[in-house]
Design an enzyme around this catalytic site. Structure first.
Site, short mmCIF file in Angstrom:
data_model
loop_
_atom_site.label_atom_id
_atom_site.label_comp_id
_atom_site.label_asym_id
_atom_site.label_seq_id
_atom_site.Cartn_x
_atom_site.Cartn_y
_atom_site.Cartn_z
N ASN A 157 -73.70 22.68 -24.67
CA ASN A 157 -73.85 22.41 -26.11
C ASN A 157 -73.56 20.93 -26.42
O ASN A 157 -74.23 20.33 -27.25
CB ASN A 157 -72.95 23.33 -26.94
CG ASN A 157 -73.59 24.69 -27.15
OD1 ASN A 157 -74.57 24.81 -27.89
ND2 ASN A 157 -73.08 25.71 -26.47
N HIS A 210 -69.87 29.47 -31.93
CA HIS A 210 -69.37 30.71 -31.35
C HIS A 210 -70.56 31.61 -31.02
O HIS A 210 -71.47 31.76 -31.85
CB HIS A 210 -68.45 31.42 -32.36
CG HIS A 210 -67.87 32.68 -31.83
ND1 HIS A 210 -66.86 32.69 -30.89
CD2 HIS A 210 -68.20 33.98 -32.05
CE1 HIS A 210 -66.57 33.95 -30.59
NE2 HIS A 210 -67.37 34.75 -31.26
N GLU A 234 -78.39 28.44 -29.26
CA GLU A 234 -77.23 27.60 -29.56
C GLU A 234 -77.62 26.13 -29.48
O GLU A 234 -77.22 25.31 -30.31
CB GLU A 234 -76.09 27.86 -28.56
CG GLU A 234 -75.43 29.21 -28.69
CD GLU A 234 -74.23 29.35 -27.76
OE1 GLU A 234 -73.43 28.41 -27.67
OE2 GLU A 234 -74.09 30.43 -27.14
#
Ligand code: GRF
Length: 192
Positions: free
Chosen positions: A17, A113, A178
């Site tokens: 990420n 998350h 994500e």
């Protein structure tokens, strides 16, 4: 172009990420610049990648601090302030932060998350979604507050859960979204 917000990213491992944020911030009109990557684990793979991509990266090992979580976080905080960080993005940072650190960065710290919060805070989110028979899984970007994975939701993305999915297959499907959601949500947060 307007001034870019200075972002520090906290990781503990792989850092995919964080990589997505750094890649997105290469765009000339992106409203943030990743100025520092910190890891609580010296062996975190993301540190070398960040340095190779021109982002200062530093391990602040939690181990020498033993049970003194606050002392470790004081070291993190000092490094962030030294780098002029304005916004902290948690990206797979696997230590629960103390109220002191959360307060110090209140309103300026976000997290990603891997579940559709408020469903499945904590660990093993994908296995729990499959076990519950959910039709969808996903990820959430939220403001960090005292309760773990409890802060106000800023953005979410969904993926289907397909017959035969196991935890790893679903995790990979979620991770893909994500990597799109986090850069978009960070940009929106920094523009606000
Ligand atoms: C991601 O699934 C993220 O949502 C969660 O931890 C994982 C970190 O992966 N908080 P990476 O280190 O960003 O690859």
């Amino acid at each position: 172009m307007s001034v870019r917000r200075r972002v520090g990213v906290l990781i503990s491992g792989r850092g995919s990420n964080m990589m997505a944020l750094v890649e997105a911030a290469k765009a000339p009109d992106y409203p943030a610049k990743i100025v520092l990557v910190l890891s609580n684990k010296p062996e975190a793979a993301g540190l070398a990648w960040a340095r190779a991509n021109g982002v200062p990266a530093q391990a602040i090992d939690a181990k020498p601090f033993g049970p003194d979580r606050r002392a470790h976080e004081r070291a993190l905080d000092a490094a962030l302030r030294e780098a002029g960080v304005e916004v902290v993005a948690l990206a797979g940072y696997m230590r629960v932060l103390t109220p002191w650190f959360v307060d110090a960065w209140a309103g300026r710290m976000i997290n990603i998350h891997p579940s559709l919060l408020p469903l499945y805070p904590g660990l093993h989110t994908h296995a729990r979604a499959i076990a519950a028979g959910d039709a969808e899984a996903g990820c959430t970007v939220h403001l960090v507050t005292q309760g773990v994975d409890e802060g106000p939701v800023l953005a979410q993305a969904c993926v289907p859960i397909l017959a035969g999915d196991d935890e790893d297959v679903l995790a990979a499907r979620v991770l893909e979204v994500e990597h799109k959601l986090y850069p978009e949500a960070l940009a929106e947060f920094c523009r606000a």
